[in-house]
Design a protein around this motif. Structure first.
Motif, PDB file in Angstrom:
ATOM      1  N   GLY A   1      49.483  37.107  40.406  1.00 26.04           N
ATOM      2  CA  GLY A   1      49.167  36.448  41.664  1.00 26.04           C
ATOM      3  C   GLY A   1      50.192  35.426  42.102  1.00 26.04           C
ATOM      4  N   VAL A   2      51.362  35.346  41.403  1.00 28.34           N
ATOM      5  CA  VAL A   2      52.327  34.295  41.726  1.00 28.34           C
ATOM      6  C   VAL A   2      53.753  34.788  41.952  1.00 28.34           C
ATOM      7  CG1 VAL A   2      50.983  32.557  40.483  1.00 28.34           C
ATOM      8  CG2 VAL A   2      52.829  33.732  39.313  1.00 28.34           C
ATOM      9  N   MET A   3      54.117  35.965  41.407  1.00 25.52           N
ATOM     10  CA  MET A   3      55.468  36.489  41.588  1.00 25.52           C
ATOM     11  C   MET A   3      55.384  37.942  42.038  1.00 25.52           C
ATOM     12  SD  MET A   3      57.614  34.867  38.351  1.00 25.52           S
ATOM     13  CE  MET A   3      59.210  35.304  39.080  1.00 25.52           C
ATOM     14  N   LEU A   4      56.482  38.440  42.606  1.00 28.89           N
ATOM     15  CA  LEU A   4      56.526  39.795  43.120  1.00 28.89           C
ATOM     16  C   LEU A   4      57.407  40.683  42.241  1.00 28.89           C
ATOM     17  CD1 LEU A   4      56.890  38.972  46.919  1.00 28.89           C
ATOM     18  CD2 LEU A   4      54.893  39.968  45.813  1.00 28.89           C
ATOM     19  N   GLN A   5      56.939  41.876  42.030  1.00 28.67           N
ATOM     20  CA  GLN A   5      57.653  42.868  41.229  1.00 28.67           C
ATOM     21  C   GLN A   5      59.098  43.028  41.697  1.00 28.67           C
ATOM     22  OE1 GLN A   5      55.997  46.730  41.844  1.00 28.67           O
ATOM     23  NE2 GLN A   5      57.690  47.802  40.868  1.00 28.67           N
TER      24      GLN A   5
ATOM     25  N   ALA B   1      58.751  32.881  43.684  1.00 30.72           N
ATOM     26  CA  ALA B   1      57.292  32.838  43.628  1.00 30.72           C
ATOM     27  C   ALA B   1      56.757  32.720  45.042  1.00 30.72           C
ATOM     28  CB  ALA B   1      56.823  31.653  42.785  1.00 30.72           C
ATOM     29  N   PHE B   2      55.524  33.153  45.231  1.00 35.45           N
ATOM     30  CA  PHE B   2      54.903  32.986  46.536  1.00 35.45           C
ATOM     31  C   PHE B   2      53.458  32.556  46.335  1.00 35.45           C
ATOM     32  CE2 PHE B   2      52.634  36.747  45.733  1.00 35.45           C
ATOM     33  CZ  PHE B   2      51.810  37.065  46.793  1.00 35.45           C
ATOM     34  N   VAL B   3      52.915  31.890  47.344  1.00 32.53           N
ATOM     35  CA  VAL B   3      51.575  31.319  47.238  1.00 32.53           C
ATOM     36  C   VAL B   3      50.582  32.166  48.025  1.00 32.53           C
ATOM     37  CG1 VAL B   3      50.117  29.351  47.796  1.00 32.53           C
ATOM     38  CG2 VAL B   3      52.408  28.978  46.890  1.00 32.53           C
ATOM     39  N   ILE B   4      49.530  32.559  47.350  1.00 24.54           N
ATOM     40  CA  ILE B   4      48.385  33.161  48.006  1.00 24.54           C
ATOM     41  C   ILE B   4      47.147  32.484  47.428  1.00 24.54           C
ATOM     42  CG2 ILE B   4      48.149  35.058  46.353  1.00 24.54           C
ATOM     43  CD1 ILE B   4      47.726  35.512  50.118  1.00 24.54           C
ATOM     44  N   GLY B   5      46.322  31.951  48.291  1.00 25.30           N
ATOM     45  CA  GLY B   5      45.166  31.197  47.827  1.00 25.30           C
ATOM     46  C   GLY B   5      43.949  32.071  47.637  1.00 25.30           C
ATOM     47  N   TYR B   6      42.805  31.446  47.539  1.00 24.64           N
ATOM     48  CA  TYR B   6      41.547  32.163  47.351  1.00 24.64           C
ATOM     49  C   TYR B   6      40.896  32.461  48.700  1.00 24.64           C
ATOM     50  CZ  TYR B   6      42.095  30.431  42.577  1.00 24.64           C
ATOM     51  OH  TYR B   6      42.585  30.148  41.338  1.00 24.64           O
ATOM     52  N   VAL B   7      40.078  33.487  48.718  1.00 21.87           N
ATOM     53  CA  VAL B   7      39.346  33.832  49.933  1.00 21.87           C
ATOM     54  C   VAL B   7      37.910  33.333  49.872  1.00 21.87           C
ATOM     55  CG1 VAL B   7      40.770  35.846  50.433  1.00 21.87           C
ATOM     56  CG2 VAL B   7      38.736  36.111  48.993  1.00 21.87           C
TER      57      VAL B   7
ATOM     58  N   GLU C   1      67.212  33.675  34.631  1.00 19.25           N
ATOM     59  CA  GLU C   1      66.688  34.695  35.533  1.00 19.25           C
ATOM     60  C   GLU C   1      65.408  35.284  34.948  1.00 19.25           C
ATOM     61  OE1 GLU C   1      68.962  38.078  37.921  1.00 19.25           O
ATOM     62  OE2 GLU C   1      68.581  38.687  35.841  1.00 19.25           O
ATOM     63  N   ILE C   2      64.350  35.302  35.742  1.00 20.87           N
ATOM     64  CA  ILE C   2      63.114  35.974  35.354  1.00 20.87           C
ATOM     65  C   ILE C   2      62.736  36.965  36.443  1.00 20.87           C
ATOM     66  CG2 ILE C   2      62.239  34.168  33.822  1.00 20.87           C
ATOM     67  CD1 ILE C   2      60.498  33.131  36.090  1.00 20.87           C
ATOM     68  N   ILE C   3      62.376  38.187  36.008  1.00 21.48           N
ATOM     69  CA  ILE C   3      62.090  39.254  36.966  1.00 21.48           C
ATOM     70  C   ILE C   3      60.855  40.023  36.512  1.00 21.48           C
ATOM     71  CG2 ILE C   3      63.030  41.185  38.278  1.00 21.48           C
ATOM     72  CD1 ILE C   3      65.793  40.474  37.197  1.00 21.48           C
ATOM     73  N   PRO C   4      59.776  40.018  37.281  1.00 20.12           N
ATOM     74  CA  PRO C   4      58.616  40.856  36.945  1.00 20.12           C
ATOM     75  C   PRO C   4      58.982  42.339  37.048  1.00 20.12           C
ATOM     76  CG  PRO C   4      58.026  39.134  38.506  1.00 20.12           C
ATOM     77  CD  PRO C   4      59.519  39.158  38.441  1.00 20.12           C
ATOM     78  N   ARG C   5      58.620  43.106  36.007  1.00 23.25           N
ATOM     79  CA  ARG C   5      58.944  44.535  35.987  1.00 23.25           C
ATOM     80  C   ARG C   5      57.740  45.340  35.548  1.00 23.25           C
ATOM     81  NH1 ARG C   5      63.866  44.959  38.681  1.00 23.25           N
ATOM     82  NH2 ARG C   5      65.598  44.054  37.487  1.00 23.25           N
ATOM     83  N   LEU C   6      57.566  46.506  36.174  1.00 24.95           N
ATOM     84  CA  LEU C   6      56.555  47.461  35.745  1.00 24.95           C
ATOM     85  C   LEU C   6      57.133  48.345  34.652  1.00 24.95           C
ATOM     86  CD1 LEU C   6      54.852  48.850  38.989  1.00 24.95           C
ATOM     87  CD2 LEU C   6      53.706  47.743  37.083  1.00 24.95           C
ATOM     88  N   SER C   7      56.397  48.498  33.547  1.00 24.74           N
ATOM     89  CA  SER C   7      56.825  49.421  32.506  1.00 24.74           C
ATOM     90  C   SER C   7      56.469  50.845  32.918  1.00 24.74           C
ATOM     91  CB  SER C   7      56.142  49.083  31.183  1.00 24.74           C
ATOM     92  OG  SER C   7      54.745  49.316  31.275  1.00 24.74           O
ATOM     93  N   ASP C   8      57.077  51.823  32.266  1.00 23.57           N
ATOM     94  CA  ASP C   8      56.767  53.224  32.568  1.00 23.57           C
ATOM     95  C   ASP C   8      55.300  53.522  32.304  1.00 23.57           C
ATOM     96  OD1 ASP C   8      59.371  53.720  33.318  1.00 23.57           O
ATOM     97  OD2 ASP C   8      59.985  54.403  31.326  1.00 23.57           O
ATOM     98  N   LYS C   9      54.756  52.921  31.235  1.00 19.90           N
ATOM     99  CA  LYS C   9      53.349  53.139  30.912  1.00 19.90           C
ATOM    100  C   LYS C   9      52.455  52.587  32.015  1.00 19.90           C
ATOM    101  CE  LYS C   9      49.822  52.217  27.416  1.00 19.90           C
ATOM    102  NZ  LYS C   9      49.529  51.565  26.115  1.00 19.90           N
ATOM    103  N   GLU C  10      52.794  51.408  32.510  1.00 16.69           N
ATOM    104  CA  GLU C  10      52.002  50.810  33.581  1.00 16.69           C
ATOM    105  C   GLU C  10      52.069  51.651  34.847  1.00 16.69           C
ATOM    106  OE1 GLU C  10      52.151  46.036  32.600  1.00 16.69           O
ATOM    107  OE2 GLU C  10      53.911  46.987  33.485  1.00 16.69           O
ATOM    108  N   LYS C  11      53.241  52.166  35.155  1.00 14.85           N
ATOM    109  CA  LYS C  11      53.395  52.987  36.348  1.00 14.85           C
ATOM    110  C   LYS C  11      52.501  54.219  36.302  1.00 14.85           C
ATOM    111  CE  LYS C  11      58.221  51.702  37.231  1.00 14.85           C
ATOM    112  NZ  LYS C  11      59.622  52.181  37.255  1.00 14.85           N
ATOM    113  N   ASN C  12      52.315  54.752  35.101  1.00 14.83           N
ATOM    114  CA  ASN C  12      51.573  56.009  34.954  1.00 14.83           C
ATOM    115  C   ASN C  12      50.072  55.824  34.785  1.00 14.83           C
ATOM    116  OD1 ASN C  12      53.963  57.535  35.084  1.00 14.83           O
ATOM    117  ND2 ASN C  12      54.326  57.315  32.882  1.00 14.83           N
ATOM    118  N   THR C  13      49.644  54.620  34.418  1.00 11.76           N
ATOM    119  CA  THR C  13      48.226  54.451  34.087  1.00 11.76           C
ATOM    120  C   THR C  13      47.453  53.548  35.034  1.00 11.76           C
ATOM    121  OG1 THR C  13      48.763  52.625  32.571  1.00 11.76           O
ATOM    122  CG2 THR C  13      48.659  54.858  31.632  1.00 11.76           C
ATOM    123  N   MET C  14      48.096  52.570  35.634  1.00 15.89           N
ATOM    124  CA  MET C  14      47.319  51.623  36.428  1.00 15.89           C
ATOM    125  C   MET C  14      47.079  52.151  37.844  1.00 15.89           C
ATOM    126  SD  MET C  14      49.969  48.499  37.103  1.00 15.89           S
ATOM    127  CE  MET C  14      51.137  48.493  38.463  1.00 15.89           C
ATOM    128  N   LYS C  15      45.986  51.654  38.432  1.00 14.65           N
ATOM    129  CA  LYS C  15      45.595  52.047  39.778  1.00 14.65           C
ATOM    130  C   LYS C  15      45.652  50.849  40.716  1.00 14.65           C
ATOM    131  CE  LYS C  15      42.433  55.599  38.025  1.00 14.65           C
ATOM    132  NZ  LYS C  15      41.024  56.075  37.995  1.00 14.65           N
TER     133      LYS C  15
END
Length: 491
Positions: A377-381, A387-393, A422-436
């Motif tokens: 909820g704080v950084m983009l892939q 970082a970016f801010v998104i609050g609660y609804v 340098e920090i970079i959020p990354r999707l793993s291959d496993k995450e790409k194939n399993t998460m919805k």
């Protein structure tokens, strides 16, 4: 961590946006990362964001100020819901109190931001005072730009609206010289803006009608309840703010959780709170019977029942129906009923936008936000050092903004400790194939649905799940995992 020092317009951190999120980030950086230099860039003439931009009658917070205000500068007024001018003054005083105002450059519109992987540096193309071109650089960027377009409202198709001979106003761009005394006003919409404008305009207008296609849940809340009065009477000043603040964190959380698990009981609870407030001329159904469960869209709060008092005064009314056509002097509904306003207010929502419309790129290649997922909820892939801010609804925006600020400040300190630049959020291959995919915002509101192609994505598992609630995010910010699904790179 090789943060850059010196040089013209070069900073460790650039914060974009001088609203409540940007001011809070400035404070947290000063508190927890005092060795880092930062600047806040804002395209407007003053700080405040929403509270500077919106000028419609009755503009106020849609959540309590004890949590919408800063945790580091207590809200001391004896009212939980406050008007826009009071909030703006509070923001300015808070920034001045801690010297944050000296770190803000106004009339500095950020047009583009590009990250260089070679230099591990962001560069920003900025237009100052509408004419002067400047370049700023930083190692890290914080996007505190809100979630809606400041320059263009959400466009809603209303048949024949261009034929109307009276005034058509959007709340986002309210004219200062609008005279609505003794006028008939129709407000199209049923959200928080409408619930605010109806009682405010009804004081001087001849009559105000809230015309809604579908109703919202509207809950009255006292400016100060019995528990708050008890706390103020029996506890020392030092503890009063802490206790009232935690009360306002706990009670909405319990209410939202109850309605999520027991939606039928939640509906009955809202009905029992609403029906006694209505005058005989306004029926509960269909005017106050939403076709969704409580908190699936934002619940509207009205302080001291001012919305219902306006209905009982006879100066305001609610009409539920679908617009067939607007003519030169009327609004015709599909039911056959006609309204004859002098002024139409289109309170139909906000146009969703991420990053303030800035053209973001990495190594010169455009970065497409809607294709990316959000990390915690704080950084983009795939977006480095950002970082970016998104609050609660379903809780105060500031709670989410502060949880984000504390998380990022912790990560900045860890970067320095480990010599990482340098920090970079990354999707793993496993995450790409399993998460919805999952919704980033748990709302079924029209403006959220229309903005889904603009917002980044959340997922159903791992570090990519949408933000949930403050208690959890607070603990994650201080003690949670900050290494999974993210690269920590040293030069």
């Amino acid at each position: 961590m090789a943060f850059e020092k010196g040089g013209e317009n070069a900073y460790d951190v650039v914060i974009i946006g001088a609203g409540i999120s940007g001011i809070n980030f400035g404070y947290r950086l000063q508190e927890r990362n005092p060795d880092l230099s930062y600047i806040i860039l804002d395209g407007r003439h003053e700080m405040g964001g929403t509270w500077s931009l919106f000028q419609y009658p009755g503009i106020r917070s849609d959540s309590d100020l004890y949590t919408f205000g800063f945790p580091w500068r207590p809200w001391t007024e004896e009212t939980s819901i406050a008007g826009g001018p009071l909030i703006l003054n509070y923001l300015k005083e808070s920034a001045q109190m801690y010297g944050i105002d000296k770190k803000i450059l106004f009339h500095h519109q950020v047009n583009a931001a590009n990250y260089s992987s070679e230099h591990k540096t962001w560069s920003f193309d900025v237009t100052a005072n509408k004419t002067e071109k400047k370049t700023f650089r930083s190692k890290f960027v914080l996007l505190c730009t809100g979630y809606y377009d400041y320059h263009e409202p959400l466009k809603t198709v209303i048949p024949g609206i261009d034929d109307f001979k009276g005034k058509v106003i959007h709340p986002q761009f309210w004219p200062k010289d609008l005279d609505y005394a003794n006028k008939n006003v129709v407000i199209v919409g049923s959200g928080a803006t409408s619930v605010t404008v109806v009682p405010a305009m009804s004081r001087t207008a001849s009559h105000v009608t809230m015309l809604q296609r579908s109703p919202s849940y509207i809950l009255s809340t006292p400016s100060e309840d019995a528990l708050e009065r008890f706390i103020r009477r029996w506890f020392p000043v030092y503890y009063q703010h802490k206790l009232i603040r935690w009360k306002w964190i706990a009670v909405p959380f319990l209410l939202v959780t109850f309605c999520q698990y027991f939606p039928s009981l939640g509906k009955k609870m809202f009905r029992s709170a609403t029906e006694p407030q209505l005058p005989p001329t306004v029926s509960y159904s269909p005017n106050f019977t939403p076709d969704y469960n409580p908190f699936e869209q934002r619940v509207c709060f009205c302080p001291d029942a001012d919305f219902y008092r306006a209905l009982r005064s006879g100066k305001a009314s609610v009409e539920t129906g679908v617009i067939e056509k607007v003519t030169a002097d009327s609004v015709k509904l599909t039911s056959g009923k006609e309204l004859h306003p002098d002024i139409i207010v289109t309170a139909t929502g906000l146009k969703v936008r991420v990053g303030g419309g800035i053209d973001v790129s990495v190594d010169g290649k455009p970065y497409n936000v809607p294709e990316k997922y959000v990390w915690k909820g704080v950084m983009l892939q795939d977006l480095p050092n950002a970082a970016f801010v998104i609050g609660y609804v379903d809780a105060s925006w500031t709670l989410g903004a502060d949880a984000t600020a504390q998380m990022i400040c912790r990560m900045l300190n860890q970067m320095k400790k480990e010599g990482v630049d340098e920090i970079i959020p990354r999707l793993s291959d496993k995450e790409k194939n399993t998460m919805k995919d999952a919704p980033l915002l748990r709302l079924k509101s029209t403006y959220v649905k229309k903005g889904k192609d603009v917002l980044p994505k959340a997922a159903d598992r791992g570090q990519w799940q949408a933000r949930s609630y403050y208690w959890k995010d607070y603990l994650l910010a201080h003690y949670g995992d900050i290494k999974s699904s993210i690269e920590w790179n040293r030069s």
